[in-house]
Design a protein around this motif. Structure first.
Motif, short mmCIF file in Angstrom:
data_model
loop_
_atom_site.label_atom_id
_atom_site.label_comp_id
_atom_site.label_asym_id
_atom_site.label_seq_id
_atom_site.Cartn_x
_atom_site.Cartn_y
_atom_site.Cartn_z
N TYR A 1 -0.84 -6.78 4.55
CA TYR A 1 -0.64 -6.01 3.32
C TYR A 1 0.75 -5.36 3.32
O TYR A 1 1.19 -4.80 4.33
CB TYR A 1 -1.69 -4.91 3.22
N VAL A 2 1.39 -5.37 2.16
CA VAL A 2 2.75 -4.85 2.06
C VAL A 2 2.82 -3.34 1.90
O VAL A 2 3.85 -2.73 2.12
CB VAL A 2 3.49 -5.55 0.89
N SER A 3 1.72 -2.71 1.51
CA SER A 3 1.69 -1.26 1.31
C SER A 3 0.41 -0.70 1.91
O SER A 3 -0.50 -1.46 2.29
CB SER A 3 1.76 -0.93 -0.18
N PRO A 4 0.29 0.62 2.00
CA PRO A 4 -0.99 1.20 2.41
C PRO A 4 -2.09 0.80 1.43
O PRO A 4 -1.83 0.56 0.24
CB PRO A 4 -0.72 2.70 2.35
N ILE A 5 -3.33 0.73 1.90
CA ILE A 5 -4.44 0.33 1.03
C ILE A 5 -4.64 1.32 -0.10
O ILE A 5 -4.76 0.94 -1.28
CB ILE A 5 -5.74 0.16 1.85
N GLY A 6 -4.66 2.59 0.20
CA GLY A 6 -4.79 3.61 -0.83
C GLY A 6 -6.11 3.51 -1.59
O GLY A 6 -7.10 2.98 -1.10
N GLN A 7 -6.08 3.99 -2.83
CA GLN A 7 -7.29 4.02 -3.67
C GLN A 7 -7.13 3.22 -4.95
O GLN A 7 -8.04 3.22 -5.79
CB GLN A 7 -7.63 5.47 -4.00
N ALA A 8 -6.02 2.56 -5.13
CA ALA A 8 -5.78 1.73 -6.31
C ALA A 8 -4.52 0.92 -6.08
O ALA A 8 -3.72 1.24 -5.21
CB ALA A 8 -5.64 2.59 -7.57
N GLY A 9 -4.35 -0.15 -6.85
CA GLY A 9 -3.13 -0.94 -6.79
C GLY A 9 -3.29 -2.28 -6.11
O GLY A 9 -4.40 -2.72 -5.80
N TRP A 10 -2.17 -2.95 -5.91
CA TRP A 10 -2.13 -4.33 -5.41
C TRP A 10 -2.86 -4.49 -4.09
O TRP A 10 -3.77 -5.31 -3.97
CB TRP A 10 -0.66 -4.75 -5.28
N THR A 11 -2.46 -3.74 -3.09
CA THR A 11 -3.08 -3.88 -1.78
C THR A 11 -4.54 -3.46 -1.81
O THR A 11 -5.40 -4.10 -1.16
CB THR A 11 -2.29 -3.06 -0.74
N TYR A 12 -4.86 -2.43 -2.54
CA TYR A 12 -6.25 -1.97 -2.66
C TYR A 12 -7.13 -3.10 -3.16
O TYR A 12 -8.24 -3.33 -2.63
CB TYR A 12 -6.31 -0.77 -3.60
N GLU A 13 -6.67 -3.84 -4.18
CA GLU A 13 -7.48 -4.91 -4.76
C GLU A 13 -7.65 -6.06 -3.77
O GLU A 13 -8.72 -6.68 -3.71
CB GLU A 13 -6.86 -5.41 -6.06
N HIS A 14 -6.61 -6.37 -3.00
CA HIS A 14 -6.76 -7.42 -1.99
C HIS A 14 -7.75 -6.98 -0.91
O HIS A 14 -8.51 -7.81 -0.39
CB HIS A 14 -5.40 -7.77 -1.38
#
Length: 358
Positions: free
Chosen positions: A34-47
């Motif tokens: 993943y290119v960013s932290p998973i977080g609670q929303a966004g590109w990485t979160y969805e993957h």
């Protein structure tokens, strides 16, 4: 033949059978970069949501691991090789800039299958996959055009790769289908994930007259800014209502879970092949989700009709006469070919902003 020899061969046969069953039952090890932290929303979160969906669907057939916030470049290649060293047999590289690192790793690790998001090169053990986000962008642009009093939208964009350019153009064409005078102002970040920079760009676009915002970046900063400043929002990647409950009109989202499940199953079955995938709305890979119930009923009905036309193929975002910023006709009639869409490096008329060149 002696009884001892027969007994020995029988035991050896049983041992081999036991080993074969055990090996066949071992779960497929799947890794995600993943290119960013998973977080609670966004590109990485969805993957990562898709990773979890695959895990639920396949159960003990798979085990998964992930590494988040991996920069594009040498670090990505190191992480992929490390995953392989840990026994990972299938790697999903989920950012555009991971392509070259994945190709280098794949060349040295023929026993590992690689899947790269958004890429344009393959190898015997590396496949590419992507979603036709531009279909959802066109529909979202139409909604923005119907909802923008000023006819001015702001677009916070990461890097000028074809997928991002497709989205900007489709959004603009959709807006113009609702309001021929609509303008889409673009600001580039030159990063996928930088919340302060995303917020700064959103504020600049609002100050330049945008009353609808959208983005191709990785954090909820643009939705949060739209909510704070009282402008409308088209969410991207995730439903952003948690961050923009009043501002969000709808969100362009992707469902990767079904695809990840199919890919992992094909590796388990031994049927995996490097066949590029580019799925759209008709495949359920792209959606215009979380349409605001506050929108007028007539508008929601018309939006649903246009969505149906897109899914059926009666409407195509890049069709008919398409003219770029310089006045050059890029398409006269019919639909723009997939290969031309895939390498799109020009803006349609109505986009306010420059397209950086290498």
């Amino acid at each position: 033949m002696s009884k001892n020899l027969i007994r020995g061969r029988l035991l050896a046969s049983m041992f081999c059978f036991s080993f074969t069953v055990t090996a066949a039952a071992a779960p497929l090890q799947v890794g995600f970069v993943y290119v960013s932290p998973i977080g609670q929303a966004g590109w990485t979160y969805e993957h990562d949501q898709a990773r979890q969906a695959m895990q639920r669907a396949l159960g003990d057939k798979v085990t998964t691991r992930f590494v988040e916030a991996v920069p594009e470049g040498a670090d990505a290649e190191r992480v992929m090789r490390d995953l392989a060293a840990q026994g990972t047999q299938l790697v999903f590289a989920t950012s555009f800039g991971y392509l070259e690192p994945a190709l280098r790793a794949a060349a040295d690790l023929p026993g590992v299958k690689f899947e790269h998001a958004g890429g344009y090169k393959t190898a015997p053990n590396l496949n590419t996959y992507n979603a036709r986000f531009y279909e959802g962008r066109w529909l979202a642009g139409w909604l923005a055009g119907k909802s923008s009093p000023r006819g001015v939208a702001g677009y916070v964009a990461g890097f000028p790769v074809p997928e991002v350019v497709q989205g900007i153009n489709a959004f603009t064409l959709g807006m113009q289908a609702a309001n021929p005078k609509a303008v889409v102002r673009v600001l580039w970040l030159n990063t996928w994930f930088d919340p302060p920079k995303e917020r700064e760009a959103a504020l600049a676009l609002i100050n330049a007259g945008a009353d609808v915002l959208t983005n191709h970046s990785g954090s909820p900063a643009v939705p949060q800014t739209a909510e704070e400043k009282g402008v409308k929002l088209i969410g991207y990647q995730s439903d952003m209502r948690a961050h923009a409950p009043k501002a969000q009109l709808a969100a362009v989202t992707a469902d990767w879970g079904s695809y990840y499940t199919r890919v992992a199953q094909s590796v388990i079955d031994g049927s995996w092949q490097a066949r590029p995938v580019w799925g759209g709305m008709k495949d359920g890979m792209v959606k215009l989700a979380a349409v605001s119930p506050a929108l007028p009923a007539a508008l929601r009905k018309e939006l649903a009709a246009r969505e149906k036309a897109l899914i059926s193929g009666k409407v195509a975002p890049f069709s008919g006469r398409l003219v770029d910023q310089a006045g050059r006709v890029r398409n006269e009639r019919g639909r723009l070919a997939d290969d031309a869409i895939a390498r799109m490096d020009w803006f349609v008329q109505g986009v306010s902003g420059t397209l950086p060149r290498p």
